[in-house]
Write a protein that holds these residues in place. Structure first.
Motif, PDB file in Angstrom:
ATOM      1  N   ASN A  11       6.518 -66.707   2.033  1.00 54.84           N
ATOM      2  CA  ASN A  11       5.969 -66.712   3.386  1.00 54.84           C
ATOM      3  C   ASN A  11       4.591 -66.064   3.483  1.00 54.84           C
ATOM      4  N   GLN A  12       3.957 -65.806   2.344  1.00 52.42           N
ATOM      5  CA  GLN A  12       2.651 -65.151   2.416  1.00 52.42           C
ATOM      6  C   GLN A  12       1.600 -66.118   2.959  1.00 52.42           C
ATOM      7  N   ASN A  13       0.655 -65.554   3.678  1.00 41.36           N
ATOM      8  CA  ASN A  13      -0.427 -66.338   4.270  1.00 41.36           C
ATOM      9  C   ASN A  13      -1.736 -65.604   4.033  1.00 41.36           C
ATOM     10  N   PRO A  14      -2.594 -66.131   3.164  1.00 41.18           N
ATOM     11  CA  PRO A  14      -2.584 -67.471   2.586  1.00 41.18           C
ATOM     12  C   PRO A  14      -1.595 -67.603   1.424  1.00 41.18           C
ATOM     13  N   SER A  15      -1.156 -68.802   1.194  1.00 39.85           N
ATOM     14  CA  SER A  15      -0.245 -69.088   0.088  1.00 39.85           C
ATOM     15  C   SER A  15      -0.986 -68.990  -1.235  1.00 39.85           C
ATOM     16  N   LEU A  16      -0.215 -68.897  -2.315  1.00 37.72           N
ATOM     17  CA  LEU A  16      -0.826 -68.881  -3.641  1.00 37.72           C
ATOM     18  C   LEU A  16      -1.634 -70.163  -3.861  1.00 37.72           C
ATOM     19  N   GLU A  17      -1.130 -71.284  -3.384  1.00 35.93           N
ATOM     20  CA  GLU A  17      -1.841 -72.549  -3.546  1.00 35.93           C
ATOM     21  C   GLU A  17      -3.232 -72.485  -2.912  1.00 35.93           C
ATOM     22  N   GLU A  63     -16.693 -61.256   1.661  1.00 36.47           N
ATOM     23  CA  GLU A  63     -16.512 -60.983   3.085  1.00 36.47           C
ATOM     24  C   GLU A  63     -16.088 -59.536   3.323  1.00 36.47           C
ATOM     25  N   ASP A  64     -16.398 -59.046   4.523  1.00 37.38           N
ATOM     26  CA  ASP A  64     -15.947 -57.730   4.955  1.00 37.38           C
ATOM     27  C   ASP A  64     -14.591 -57.904   5.627  1.00 37.38           C
ATOM     28  N   GLU A  65     -13.529 -57.605   4.889  1.00 39.39           N
ATOM     29  CA  GLU A  65     -12.182 -57.806   5.412  1.00 39.39           C
ATOM     30  C   GLU A  65     -11.639 -56.584   6.145  1.00 39.39           C
ATOM     31  N   SER A  66     -12.504 -55.582   6.382  1.00 37.36           N
ATOM     32  CA  SER A  66     -12.076 -54.381   7.085  1.00 37.36           C
ATOM     33  C   SER A  66     -12.315 -54.465   8.590  1.00 37.36           C
ATOM     34  N   VAL A  67     -13.079 -55.452   9.030  1.00 33.47           N
ATOM     35  CA  VAL A  67     -13.420 -55.545  10.440  1.00 33.47           C
ATOM     36  C   VAL A  67     -12.305 -56.239  11.221  1.00 33.47           C
ATOM     37  N   ALA A 110     -10.365 -59.908  10.713  1.00 36.53           N
ATOM     38  CA  ALA A 110     -10.643 -60.423   9.360  1.00 36.53           C
ATOM     39  C   ALA A 110      -9.342 -60.440   8.570  1.00 36.53           C
ATOM     40  N   LEU A 111      -8.438 -61.315   8.958  1.00 40.51           N
ATOM     41  CA  LEU A 111      -7.115 -61.385   8.342  1.00 40.51           C
ATOM     42  C   LEU A 111      -7.188 -62.076   6.990  1.00 40.51           C
ATOM     43  N   ASP A 112      -6.245 -61.724   6.103  1.00 39.48           N
ATOM     44  CA  ASP A 112      -6.188 -62.369   4.790  1.00 39.48           C
ATOM     45  C   ASP A 112      -6.041 -63.880   4.924  1.00 39.48           C
ATOM     46  N   SER A 113      -5.366 -64.321   5.998  1.00 42.38           N
ATOM     47  CA  SER A 113      -5.167 -65.763   6.187  1.00 42.38           C
ATOM     48  C   SER A 113      -6.491 -66.502   6.338  1.00 42.38           C
ATOM     49  N   LYS A 114      -7.524 -65.810   6.802  1.00 40.68           N
ATOM     50  CA  LYS A 114      -8.850 -66.422   6.932  1.00 40.68           C
ATOM     51  C   LYS A 114      -9.617 -66.406   5.620  1.00 40.68           C
ATOM     52  N   PHE A 115      -9.268 -65.439   4.755  1.00 39.85           N
ATOM     53  CA  PHE A 115     -10.050 -65.222   3.537  1.00 39.85           C
ATOM     54  C   PHE A 115      -9.125 -65.198   2.323  1.00 39.85           C
TER      55      PHE A 115
END
Length: 331
Positions: free
Chosen positions: A18-24, A301-305, A308-313
């Protein structure tokens, strides 16, 4: 003969359902980055272990990422749990190499440096009045690589303790909130102790290699969670400017980042600040062969802001760092 060596923190590489983003989705972004490296040796950090029924825990997500690339056929070693063929569930160190490994890999953790004891001030647990050992949590991973008949490369892969505050008993409201600032500050101090202790143990390992061979070709790669000139980096480098002993000059480790233009000298972005926390250091014996360094941070990308979810990056929040040596250039 060109030899390219890279370090790359892949940010919790896993294959959870169920991780987002997926490994693929992550593979679609990460695989081109790996191909661009054209590396002969890669030191990976933050490789999660995956469970397979009836089999030891393994790094199947990384193996899937490396499929259909030249690295699929490389030799591979990973950190393992003590006395087991299983990898850790989280944050394994992995080294892949075009060339063969010489002997068995070595894991160092709380074996060269006795863990210091510390009395917490803000701890409210039942044993708050007792000193506790501040142990290193992550192993240092060391291998020898046989590059050719004349050259053994000593490679050390690191992931030093993060800058996040360590837990203090009774002082957390939840995973993200602290009861007071003093407790957070003490937790931050304890994390600093762990990070520095791990860098000292790394330097002790380096010195043990030099004791056997003063001209050893050593490369230290990884996520140091420390900026240039901070204690962990300085401890590992062992500069004469710090020791004051010119007899130790040949045992210095040289930071390869210094040949990268300052404007491009970063591997991580935190709250808008460009930071260099991933490093590659080489021994003086490798300096005649050193040619160049690269940090592939163009799309970092700056994923701390906010938002900035992992699903976007799906890429990593670290940029890969690579050096190039030319081993045939010096007799």
């Amino acid at each position: 003969m060109k030899l390219r060596i890279a370090t790359f923190n892949l940010e919790n590489l896993d294959d959870q359902e169920n991780q987002n983003p997926s490994l693929e989705k992550r593979i679609k972004v990460l695989r081109p980055q790996l191909l661009r490296l054209k590396a002969d040796v890669i030191c990976f950090q933050e490789i999660q272990g995956q469970e397979t029924v009836g089999e030891p825990r393994d790094i199947t997500a990384l193996k899937e990422l490396l499929k259909n690339t030249p690295y699929e056929d490389y030799n591979m070693v990973s950190t393992k749990t003590q006395g087991s063929d299983e990898v850790y569930d989280k944050r394994n160190l992995v080294i892949v190499s075009k060339y063969s490994f010489e002997g068995e890999p070595v894991q160092v953790k709380n074996s060269l440096l006795t863990p210091p004891s510390y009395n917490y001030v803000t701890d409210t647990g039942a044993d708050a009045d007792q000193a506790k050992e501040i142990k290193i949590e992550r192993p240092i991973f060391y291998v020898k690589i046989r590059v050719n008949d004349d050259t053994i490369l000593h490679v050390i892969n690191l992931h030093l303790k993060s800058r996040n505050a360590s837990n203090v008993t009774g002082q957390k409201i939840n995973q993200f909130a602290w009861r007071n600032s003093s407790a957070w500050a003490e937790g931050y101090f304890v994390s600093s102790m762990k990070r520095v202790a791990q860098s000292i143990e790394t330097r002790m390992l380096i010195d043990s290699i030099f004791e056997e061979n003063p001209n050893a070709k050593i490369v230290v790669c990884g996520d140091f969670n420390a900026h240039p000139k901070e204690v962990p980096v300085e401890a590992i480098a062992g500069k004469v400017a710090n020791t004051g002993n010119s007899e130790l000059n040949q045992f210095e480790m040289v930071a390869c980042e210094n040949t990268i233009p300052e404007s491009s000298r970063y591997t991580y972005i935190y709250r808008g600040q460009k930071r260099l926390i991933d490093h590659i250091l080489i021994s003086k014996a490798l300096m005649p062969f050193y040619r160049t360094s690269e940090i592939h941070n163009e799309t970092l990308e700056d994923e701390s802001v906010a938002f900035a979810l992992d699903s976007k990056f799906p890429e990593s929040d670290h940029a890969p760092f690579i050096i190039e040596l030319e081993l045939e250039s010096v007799e």
